[in-house]
Design an enzyme around this catalytic site. Structure first.
Site, PDB file in Angstrom:
ATOM      1  N   TYR A 130      18.942   2.631  45.025  1.00  0.00           N
ATOM      2  CA  TYR A 130      18.025   3.861  45.324  1.00  0.00           C
ATOM      3  C   TYR A 130      17.426   3.566  46.740  1.00  0.00           C
ATOM      4  CZ  TYR A 130      17.329   4.201  40.171  1.00  0.00           C
ATOM      5  OH  TYR A 130      17.463   4.433  39.020  1.00  0.00           O
ATOM      6  N   CYS A 133      13.913   2.047  46.765  1.00  0.00           N
ATOM      7  CA  CYS A 133      13.416   0.889  45.820  1.00  0.00           C
ATOM      8  C   CYS A 133      13.068  -0.252  46.791  1.00  0.00           C
ATOM      9  CB  CYS A 133      14.643   0.689  45.036  1.00  0.00           C
ATOM     10  SG  CYS A 133      14.247  -0.649  43.902  1.00  0.00           S
ATOM     11  N   PHE A 135      13.027  -3.213  45.626  1.00  0.00           N
ATOM     12  CA  PHE A 135      14.116  -4.380  45.376  1.00  0.00           C
ATOM     13  C   PHE A 135      15.488  -4.128  46.100  1.00  0.00           C
ATOM     14  CE2 PHE A 135      11.028  -4.302  41.888  1.00  0.00           C
ATOM     15  CZ  PHE A 135      10.474  -5.876  42.149  1.00  0.00           C
ATOM     16  N   CYS A 136      15.680  -2.817  46.097  1.00  0.00           N
ATOM     17  CA  CYS A 136      17.268  -2.499  46.908  1.00  0.00           C
ATOM     18  C   CYS A 136      16.943  -2.836  48.414  1.00  0.00           C
ATOM     19  CB  CYS A 136      17.741  -1.047  46.719  1.00  0.00           C
ATOM     20  SG  CYS A 136      17.761  -0.609  44.819  1.00  0.00           S
TER      21      CYS A 136
END
Length: 418
Positions: A130, A133, A135-136
């Site tokens: 995403y 996101c 963490f992304c």
């Protein structure tokens, strides 16, 4: 006698072999069944005898006792049944290595690619993500800073159609091609970064072999629930070739801040960015813009992600606020966290936490913060903390090293300029 009847009944309903451990468990539970059955029978007789007479003052107590007995019997039965059906439910420290798949999943659409002609990593990476996101964003920040070429699959946050093939339904997820043509699958952002960093440090070892150093290990949390995590995800596999400029102190500092970014900083984002419904909707509208949802998804799917996502996160933010014991002034917690980071940076007297160049700690914290760059929360942080100078210094280097964007042709959408 009860243990024998219970064992016979369960065997008749479900074909299941009993080992010595299960048999001992049945015997140990037999006393609980006997006591619960006696209490249940006694309470039932008292209730039946009292039904034809006037209700006694202790009727509530009898009903409570009856409910407790029923609960004890049901709970013990369920525990035994679960134990027999899942032989591994009680096991701890189970090791599950990263999954390796034979071929790249069919019907997965590559959204875009970042290609750097100077990339010498030799890695073929596909990132499922995403766009906003946290963490992304961490994974992208590292790949971009290191100048690594990679492909992107933008996943629908609601329908998740592009990860239906995977047993794990979360992002970020990467598929990295091994030397034998198969793909190793990794799903933890910090483990992904550590794996790629280890591969860049020592190219003699295939990335698939290095991935085996990052297995998921099972454990039981404080509530007794079985969990799985990659316990060494903040460690790089230097083998016998530790860099000369890497000391134990530097490694420990790096791991400390990477852990802090995952376990503390990231948990402050949702309660801040979604604290009101209007702010949640504004945040998702920015997500749609940053993630180019108008390009990659049909309008109905784009609107579904915006309105359903904003509503869901508005509710979830309140739950996270209580879980992490935040006060109503959630902004103050974010300010405190950023002030902690900048104060330590000032104490170290370096431009970055990694010294003259951003290290893994810098890129992790930057990645988390970049996920909310277009939100009101980030604007408030720039006004009320000193995070801006460091943040934009890291961003400049990340963008400078990033590969050139190549968009894939999308059905129904005109070709875009490269």
């Amino acid at each position: 006698m009860l243990s024998f009847r219970l064992l016979t009944a369960l065997s008749a309903t479900r074909s299941q072999s009993f080992n010595s451990q299960n048999l001992r468990f049945v015997v140990n539970k037999s006393s609980e069944f006997t006591i619960a059955r006696c209490n249940f029978s006694k309470a039932l007789k008292e209730v039946e005898s009292g039904s034809s007479t006037k209700k006694s003052p202790n009727g509530t107590f009898k009903l409570t006792l009856l409910g407790a007995c029923i609960g004890a019997v049901a709970g013990s039965t369920y525990t035994l049944y679960t134990r027999i059906c899942d032989k591994n439910s009680h096991k701890e420290h189970e090791r599950t290595p990263p999954k390796v798949i034979e071929y790249f999943p069919a019907d997965v659409r590559i959204t875009k690619r970042f290609i750097n002609p100077n990339d010498t990593s030799g890695l073929d990476i596909v990132l499922f993500q995403y766009q906003t996101c946290p963490f992304c964003c961490k994974v992208r920040a590292y790949l971009d800073y290191m100048g690594i070429s990679y492909s992107v699959v933008e996943v629908d946050a609601v329908l998740r159609q592009d990860i239906r093939w995977s047993d794990v339904k979360k992002v970020p997820m990467v598929l990295i091609r091994q030397q034998d043509g198969k793909y190793v699958q990794m799903t933890d952002s910090s483990a992904i970064i550590s794996l790629v960093a280890s591969s860049l440090h020592d190219k003699r070892i295939d990335v698939g072999e290095l991935a085996q150093f990052y297995p998921q290990i099972s454990y039981f949390d404080d509530d007794g629930k079985k969990r799985q995590d990659i316990l060494n995800k903040y460690f790089l596999m230097y083998q016998d070739r530790t860099p000369k400029n890497m000391t134990r102190e530097i490694e420990e500092t790096e791991r400390k801040w990477r852990t802090w970014a995952d376990n503390h900083l990231v948990h402050l984002i949702s309660p801040n960015c979604y604290q009101t419904f209007d702010e949640a909707l504004e945040t998702f509208e920015w997500f749609a813009l940053a993630g180019e949802w108008d390009i990659h998804f049909p309008k109905w799917e784009r609107d579904l992600m915006v309105y359903c996502g904003a509503t869901a996160m508005w509710v979830i933010a309140k739950i996270l606020k209580r879980r992490h014991q935040l006060t109503d002034d959630v902004r103050s917690h974010m300010y405190d966290a950023l002030n902690k980071w900048t104060a330590d940076l000032k104490k170290q007297n370096t431009k970055f936490m990694g010294g003259k160049k951003p290290g893994l700690a810098d890129l992790s914290v930057f990645g988390v913060l970049s996920s909310m760059e277009g939100c009101q929360t980030f604007k408030d942080c720039l006004q009320n903390t000193n995070i801006g100078k460091w943040f934009y210094d890291v961003k400049e280097l990340v963008q400078q090293n990033r590969g050139k964007l190549h968009r894939e042709r999308i059905v129904g959408v005109p070709a875009l300029a490269q």
